[in-house]
Design an enzyme around this catalytic site. Structure first.
Site, PDB file in Angstrom:
ATOM      1  N   GLY A  48       3.061   5.789  -2.862  1.00 54.83           N
ATOM      2  CA  GLY A  48       4.237   6.520  -3.306  1.00 54.83           C
ATOM      3  C   GLY A  48       4.250   6.736  -4.806  1.00 54.83           C
ATOM      4  O   GLY A  48       4.614   7.819  -5.300  1.00 54.83           O
ATOM      5  N   VAL A  83       0.840  -1.201   0.000  1.00 51.47           N
ATOM      6  CA  VAL A  83       0.000   0.000   0.000  1.00 51.47           C
ATOM      7  C   VAL A  83       0.873   1.249   0.000  1.00 51.47           C
ATOM      8  O   VAL A  83       0.605   2.216  -0.720  1.00 51.47           O
ATOM      9  CB  VAL A  83      -0.955   0.009   1.203  1.00 51.47           C
ATOM     10  CG1 VAL A  83      -1.857   1.239   1.157  1.00 51.47           C
ATOM     11  CG2 VAL A  83      -1.803  -1.256   1.227  1.00 51.47           C
ATOM     12  N   ASP A  84       1.941   1.233   0.787  1.00 52.32           N
ATOM     13  CA  ASP A  84       2.887   2.345   0.756  1.00 52.32           C
ATOM     14  C   ASP A  84       3.492   2.513  -0.636  1.00 52.32           C
ATOM     15  O   ASP A  84       3.689   3.633  -1.116  1.00 52.32           O
ATOM     16  CB  ASP A  84       4.006   2.117   1.765  1.00 52.32           C
ATOM     17  CG  ASP A  84       3.652   2.604   3.157  1.00 52.32           C
ATOM     18  OD1 ASP A  84       2.991   3.650   3.284  1.00 52.32           O
ATOM     19  OD2 ASP A  84       4.033   1.933   4.130  1.00 52.32           O
ATOM     20  N   VAL A  85       3.816   1.396  -1.271  1.00 54.60           N
ATOM     21  CA  VAL A  85       4.397   1.464  -2.615  1.00 54.60           C
ATOM     22  C   VAL A  85       3.403   2.090  -3.595  1.00 54.60           C
ATOM     23  O   VAL A  85       3.757   2.988  -4.366  1.00 54.60           O
ATOM     24  CB  VAL A  85       4.827   0.065  -3.095  1.00 54.60           C
ATOM     25  CG1 VAL A  85       5.249   0.100  -4.556  1.00 54.60           C
ATOM     26  CG2 VAL A  85       5.970  -0.468  -2.229  1.00 54.60           C
TER      27      VAL A  85
END
Length: 380
Positions: A186, A181-183
């Site tokens: 980002g 999810v962070d990827v």
């Protein structure tokens, strides 16, 4: 904008795609640092602002560590940046940070909503000094009713539905093996920043870019989100099976798991031919993809019995040669070895170590590996 004196960015013989862009990076952990590293790889000058008491949290997220004791998590998203250690709790530090942000013209931050404004470093505060400012805020749940909710990737995977569709249907929900999810957030932030840069080039107008992890996940669920929004279907865990295609899953062989992705009838016929099971093509249970999905368990039994005769590498080679997408389930070492064997250059040397290569290929303005992730330093 010209680089400020002493930033330490090396010159490159050919101007990079984003040469001339400068970014003040107040972000930490993963989503923000990933976005700024992608932009830095493409030539932007990124100044990473870190607190004096340890800096970015991921500097201490280990093991594993590299051969000089640095956390490999931090190394993964912080190359091609310089560092300024600034104590934002002090008036002097806030003034220094504001100066860097205004000069840069692009700011990226992922503090909890409201924190940067209280420090005098919010969008409105900085825009008063630079009207064409591009300001990217990354949060867990947005700047509205979810502003006060803390959230790491694991939490968003849980509340955002991803864990509910990940794992064995007879087991418990599972997170994905990386902070995906962070990827996604980002990368969405990177797209938003570049869109804002383009708009500024055309109009001279800056703007605020907002990305939150929950919305990034819901968009990133693609067909599963669409199934719910457009069809009212709530997806469930299916292990490695695909909800709409069969066989599109992992299957056992004599020595391990083989991934097989059959997307049409032609590929199914080729699969059956390689397996010496041509009779399955005309079996009423397997005539079409719809019938194969409806008789998935029976199809799996038929295929698994034949795949048990040989190992996964042998089958992968034979199926790929016949035009059937297939491959062994590799560990990460195997994945890098495969990329090397295909000439994809998955790593790149950088100051005596290897770094994971950028996946972006540009024929005229290629990615440059200019700087290793910045070491820790003194504070202002």
């Amino acid at each position: 904008m010209n680089s400020p004196a002493g930033t330490g960015f090396p010159s490159t013989p050919t101007p990079a795609a984003l040469s001339g862009l400068m970014i003040a990076d107040f972000s930490r952990i993963l989503a923000g640092p990933l976005a700024t590293m992608v932009l830095a790889d493409l030539g932007a000058e990124v100044i990473k602002i870190e607190r004096p008491d340890g800096g970015d949290d991921t500097r201490s997220w280990g093991p594993p560590y590299d051969n000089v004791g640095r956390a490999t998590y931090f190394l993964s998203v912080n190359r091609n940046k310089t560092r300024e250690t600034i104590d934002l709790r002090s008036a002097e530090g806030r003034a220094r940070a504001q100066g860097i942000a205004v000069e840069a013209g692009i700011v990226v931050e992922n503090f909890r909503p409201g924190v940067m404004s209280r420090l005098g470093l919010g969008y409105e505060e900085l825009r008063a000094h630079r009207p064409d400012l591009i300001y990217c805020s990354i949060s867990a749940f947005g700047s509205g009713l979810g502003a006060d909710l803390p959230g790491y990737d694991l939490i968003v995977q849980a509340v955002g539905g991803l864990m509910s569709i990940t794992g064995d249907p007879l087991g418990e929900p599972q997170k994905v093996g990386v902070a995906v999810v962070d990827v996604m957030a980002g990368l969405y932030a990177t797209v938003g920043i570049l869109a804002a840069v383009r708009h500024r080039e055309q109009t001279g107008q800056g703007q605020k870019v907002e990305v939150n992890l929950l919305s990034a996940l819901l968009a990133g669920l693609v067909n599963q989100s669409s199934a719910y929004v457009a069809g009212g279907v709530i997806a469930q865990r299916r292990g490695n099976e695909h909800p709409s295609i069969a066989p599109y899953e992992t299957l056992p062989t004599a020595d391990g798991q083989l991934a097989v992705a059959v997307g049409n009838d032609r590929q199914f016929a080729a699969l059956c031919s390689v397996l010496g099971a041509a009779e399955l093509v005309s079996d009423p249970r397997f005539l079409t993809n719809t019938s194969r999905v409806g008789n998935r368990a029976a199809l799996r039994r038929e295929l698994s019995g034949r795949l048990a005769e040989r190992g996964r590498l042998s089958w992968a080679e034979a199926l790929s040669a016949a035009g059937v997408p297939a491959g062994p389930v590799n560990d990460i070492a195997g994945a890098f070895a495969l990329a090397e064997s295909l000439g994809l250059s998955p790593t790149h040397p950088l100051e005596g170590q290897q770094t994971v290569s950028s996946p972006i290929g540009l024929s005229v303005t290629p990615v440059a590996y200019r700087l290793a992730p910045p070491p820790s330093g003194g504070a202002l």
